[in-house]
Design a protein around this motif. Structure first.
Motif, PDB file in Angstrom:
ATOM      1  N   THR A  89       0.847  -1.195   0.000  1.00 24.75           N
ATOM      2  CA  THR A  89       0.000   0.000   0.000  1.00 24.75           C
ATOM      3  C   THR A  89       0.881   1.244   0.000  1.00 24.75           C
ATOM      4  OG1 THR A  89      -1.617  -1.198   1.379  1.00 24.75           O
ATOM      5  CG2 THR A  89      -1.904   1.189   1.137  1.00 24.75           C
ATOM      6  N   PRO A  90       0.922   1.995  -1.107  1.00 26.16           N
ATOM      7  CA  PRO A  90       1.705   3.236  -1.117  1.00 26.16           C
ATOM      8  C   PRO A  90       1.141   4.222  -0.097  1.00 26.16           C
ATOM      9  CG  PRO A  90       1.063   2.585  -3.347  1.00 26.16           C
ATOM     10  CD  PRO A  90       0.277   1.738  -2.400  1.00 26.16           C
ATOM     11  N   LEU A  91       2.033   4.956   0.552  1.00 24.98           N
ATOM     12  CA  LEU A  91       1.622   5.959   1.527  1.00 24.98           C
ATOM     13  C   LEU A  91       1.834   7.339   0.938  1.00 24.98           C
ATOM     14  CD1 LEU A  91       3.139   4.431   4.790  1.00 24.98           C
ATOM     15  CD2 LEU A  91       0.851   4.123   3.834  1.00 24.98           C
ATOM     16  N   ILE A  92       0.755   8.088   0.841  1.00 28.51           N
ATOM     17  CA  ILE A  92       0.802   9.417   0.243  1.00 28.51           C
ATOM     18  C   ILE A  92       0.973  10.440   1.352  1.00 28.51           C
ATOM     19  CG2 ILE A  92      -0.427  11.080  -1.203  1.00 28.51           C
ATOM     20  CD1 ILE A  92      -2.060   8.691  -2.287  1.00 28.51           C
ATOM     21  N   HIS A  93       2.099  11.138   1.353  1.00 31.06           N
ATOM     22  CA  HIS A  93       2.354  12.149   2.374  1.00 31.06           C
ATOM     23  C   HIS A  93       1.682  13.461   1.976  1.00 31.06           C
ATOM     24  CE1 HIS A  93       5.238   9.657   4.506  1.00 31.06           C
ATOM     25  NE2 HIS A  93       5.766   9.347   3.343  1.00 31.06           N
ATOM     26  N   VAL A  94       1.121  14.133   2.971  1.00 29.41           N
ATOM     27  CA  VAL A  94       0.422  15.388   2.684  1.00 29.41           C
ATOM     28  C   VAL A  94       1.263  16.607   3.041  1.00 29.41           C
ATOM     29  CG1 VAL A  94      -1.855  14.385   2.948  1.00 29.41           C
ATOM     30  CG2 VAL A  94      -0.705  15.319   4.947  1.00 29.41           C
ATOM     31  N   ASP A  95       2.332  16.402   3.795  1.00 25.24           N
ATOM     32  CA  ASP A  95       3.200  17.509   4.178  1.00 25.24           C
ATOM     33  C   ASP A  95       4.551  17.376   3.491  1.00 25.24           C
ATOM     34  OD1 ASP A  95       1.337  18.704   5.781  1.00 25.24           O
ATOM     35  OD2 ASP A  95       1.968  17.660   7.595  1.00 25.24           O
ATOM     36  N   ASP A  96       5.347  18.423   3.554  1.00 23.93           N
ATOM     37  CA  ASP A  96       6.695  18.403   3.001  1.00 23.93           C
ATOM     38  C   ASP A  96       7.729  18.228   4.103  1.00 23.93           C
ATOM     39  OD1 ASP A  96       5.735  18.841   0.426  1.00 23.93           O
ATOM     40  OD2 ASP A  96       5.672  21.008   0.731  1.00 23.93           O
ATOM     41  N   GLY A  97       7.323  17.626   5.203  1.00 22.75           N
ATOM     42  CA  GLY A  97       8.210  17.492   6.352  1.00 22.75           C
ATOM     43  C   GLY A  97       9.183  16.346   6.213  1.00 22.75           C
ATOM     44  N   PRO A  98       9.710  15.875   7.353  1.00 22.68           N
ATOM     45  CA  PRO A  98      10.758  14.862   7.316  1.00 22.68           C
ATOM     46  C   PRO A  98      10.234  13.443   7.127  1.00 22.68           C
ATOM     47  CG  PRO A  98      10.330  15.537   9.574  1.00 22.68           C
ATOM     48  CD  PRO A  98       9.483  16.413   8.696  1.00 22.68           C
ATOM     49  N   PHE A  99       8.920  13.254   7.044  1.00 21.69           N
ATOM     50  CA  PHE A  99       8.330  11.949   6.792  1.00 21.69           C
ATOM     51  C   PHE A  99       8.703  10.927   7.864  1.00 21.69           C
ATOM     52  CE2 PHE A  99       9.133  13.839   2.530  1.00 21.69           C
ATOM     53  CZ  PHE A  99       7.827  14.124   2.211  1.00 21.69           C
ATOM     54  N   ILE A 100       8.695  11.352   9.113  1.00 17.57           N
ATOM     55  CA  ILE A 100       8.921  10.415  10.211  1.00 17.57           C
ATOM     56  C   ILE A 100       7.582   9.773  10.529  1.00 17.57           C
ATOM     57  CG2 ILE A 100       9.677  10.167  12.586  1.00 17.57           C
ATOM     58  CD1 ILE A 100      11.460  12.585  12.178  1.00 17.57           C
ATOM     59  N   VAL A 101       7.435   8.499  10.187  1.00 15.12           N
ATOM     60  CA  VAL A 101       6.150   7.810  10.283  1.00 15.12           C
ATOM     61  C   VAL A 101       6.254   6.667  11.287  1.00 15.12           C
ATOM     62  CG1 VAL A 101       4.363   6.567   9.021  1.00 15.12           C
ATOM     63  CG2 VAL A 101       5.656   8.380   7.885  1.00 15.12           C
ATOM     64  N   HIS A 102       5.234   6.538  12.127  1.00 17.10           N
ATOM     65  CA  HIS A 102       5.158   5.440  13.082  1.00 17.10           C
ATOM     66  C   HIS A 102       3.904   4.631  12.776  1.00 17.10           C
ATOM     67  CE1 HIS A 102       8.302   7.167  15.736  1.00 17.10           C
ATOM     68  NE2 HIS A 102       7.841   8.303  15.237  1.00 17.10           N
ATOM     69  N   LEU A 103       4.024   3.328  12.917  1.00 22.50           N
ATOM     70  CA  LEU A 103       2.927   2.409  12.620  1.00 22.50           C
ATOM     71  C   LEU A 103       2.369   1.863  13.924  1.00 22.50           C
ATOM     72  CD1 LEU A 103       1.556   1.042  10.130  1.00 22.50           C
ATOM     73  CD2 LEU A 103       3.144  -0.851  10.449  1.00 22.50           C
ATOM     74  N   VAL A 104       1.052   2.001  14.141  1.00 23.06           N
ATOM     75  CA  VAL A 104       0.403   1.515  15.353  1.00 23.06           C
ATOM     76  C   VAL A 104      -0.950   0.911  14.982  1.00 23.06           C
ATOM     77  CG1 VAL A 104       1.544   3.175  16.878  1.00 23.06           C
ATOM     78  CG2 VAL A 104      -0.632   3.782  15.816  1.00 23.06           C
TER      79      VAL A 104
END
Length: 408
Positions: free
Chosen positions: A290-305
């Motif tokens: 599943t591709p993840l579409i980021h909405v911000d231009d930030g650092p893309f630090i993503v956590h999965l819960v």
């Protein structure tokens, strides 16, 4: 006796005037996929996520619906702050604070040497997957020890390392220029720990990565996957037609299990922001990306819960807060629904886990462990320090189910 027309009218009037707070309370308890089906019932329900009253209720149930069992506890893996000690400690927390916490002894394989420890994010039937080491290895020496451990029964099972010589031959066939490499940068990482109800077995999935470029070990990686079965007590190669993305650099909040599947955040590290969710079914050995579409231009630090029996993502924004989203359907990027943003978490360095009551735990710049509550939006230090990049919070469901019962 009332006529049928009168009865129909009464039912219509009753249904028409169900108070919004009652309908909102019912709808806010539903999983996202079910909730989306109800948005077409009436016009007022079409834009539920834009209604503040509904979002307050949904936010409350979001953080309390998954872990409300009285047997669940919070485990805190701590590496002390500073450099006075590198030894990792493990505690059971009471009321999600450090006060009255209980220190646990690591299982025997790690009793005398518990440095560089990690608890895999998913706990299955009271069983932890605990491992030690960075995961780097050569064809003859592993830098990682993996153990299945039940703190409740004190039972443990050391997982055999297996052999990777045949994988190296696959990656570097005889006669190729890579055959003469003096050093083969090799990485191994556990990506999933799950119970397979079809075969009544506990299984692990791991990924080997061989770098074809010793000057830049993150480039030109050849990957192989293996599955471990507790019943057979051995690893076997997984035949995948298309390579599954792995995540060699993360140890915290990158993997969960849900509905009999292992899920992890995949990113080869070549392009910033190109994360995707990889979902693997250990029963039929199929996977969904599943591709993840980021909405911000930030650092893309993503956590999965896991929230509300659904896969949830926590993505850092540009302002020191987090955007929380829930995935409605595996494989469908457009089903990722942005729910809300948290308030600003001052001096946050990294999230180390999510608690039972809507608490998000993180490490501050001063290496204090703090928690942010999704419902009250209050921030509180829990009374303990921990080193950045080395601490974890894991929800642990106590169970007396023996590990060896599977083998018999």
């Amino acid at each position: 006796m009332e006529s049928k027309e009168s009865m129909k009218l009464t039912k219509k009037e009753v249904s028409k005037y169900i108070p919004h707070d009652i309908s909102f309370d019912i709808l806010s308890k539903l999983p996202l996929k079910s909730l989306k089906r109800f948005t077409c019932v009436c016009k007022f329900w079409t834009n539920l996520f834009e209604k503040p009253e509904f979002m307050r209720m949904y936010r409350k149930h979001l953080s309390t619906s998954t872990y409300d069992d009285h047997n669940s506890r919070l485990l805190f893996k701590q590496t002390p702050d500073g450099y006075m000690s590198d030894e990792d400690n493990l505690y059971i927390l009471s009321n999600e604070t450090f006060e009255n916490s209980i220190k646990l002894d690591w299982p025997p394989p790690f009793e005398s040497h518990h440095i560089d420890m990690c608890v895999f994010d998913s706990v299955v039937n009271g069983i932890l997957c605990v491992y030690q080491g960075s995961g780097s290895c050569t064809s003859t020496l592993f830098g990682q020890t993996v153990v299945l451990w039940s703190p409740s029964t004190e039972e443990f099972k050391v997982i055999p390392n297996g052999s990777i010589e045949h994988l190296i031959l696959k990656a570097f066939p005889p006669g190729t220029v890579f055959e003469e490499l003096p050093i083969i940068p090799t990485f191994v990482g556990i990506h999933g720990f799950c119970y397979d109800p079809v075969t009544d077995d506990y299984k692990l999935i791991r990924r080997f990565g061989f770098s074809l470029n010793p000057q830049n070990i993150n480039d030109d990686i050849v990957s192989f996957w293996q599955i471990y079965s507790l019943k057979s007590n051995c690893w076997r190669d997984l035949q995948v037609q298309v390579d599954m993305p792995g995540n060699m650099g993360r140890t915290v909040d990158f993997a969960v299990n849900l509905h009999g599947m292992c899920h992890w955040l995949g990113n080869e590290g070549t392009i910033v922001g190109e994360d995707e969710l990889v979902s693997f079914n250990l029963s039929d050995e199929t996977f969904i990306r599943t591709p993840l579409i980021h909405v911000d231009d930030g650092p893309f630090i993503v956590h999965l819960v896991v929230l509300k029996e659904s896969i949830a993502l926590m993505e850092m924004d540009d302002y020191g807060g987090y955007l929380i989203s829930i995935l409605g359907e595996l494989g469908v990027a457009e089903s990722l629904t942005r729910l809300f943003r948290t308030g600003i978490l001052p001096d946050i360095q990294e999230i180390i886990g999510v608690g039972k009551n809507g608490n998000i735990f993180y490490v501050t710049g001063d290496e204090e462990i703090a928690k942010y509550n999704l419902n009250t939006e209050m921030i509180e230090e829990i009374g303990v320090r921990g080193r950045f990049g080395s601490c974890q919070m894991v929800i642990y469901n106590e169970s007396l189910l023996p590990i060896e019962a599977i083998l018999s």
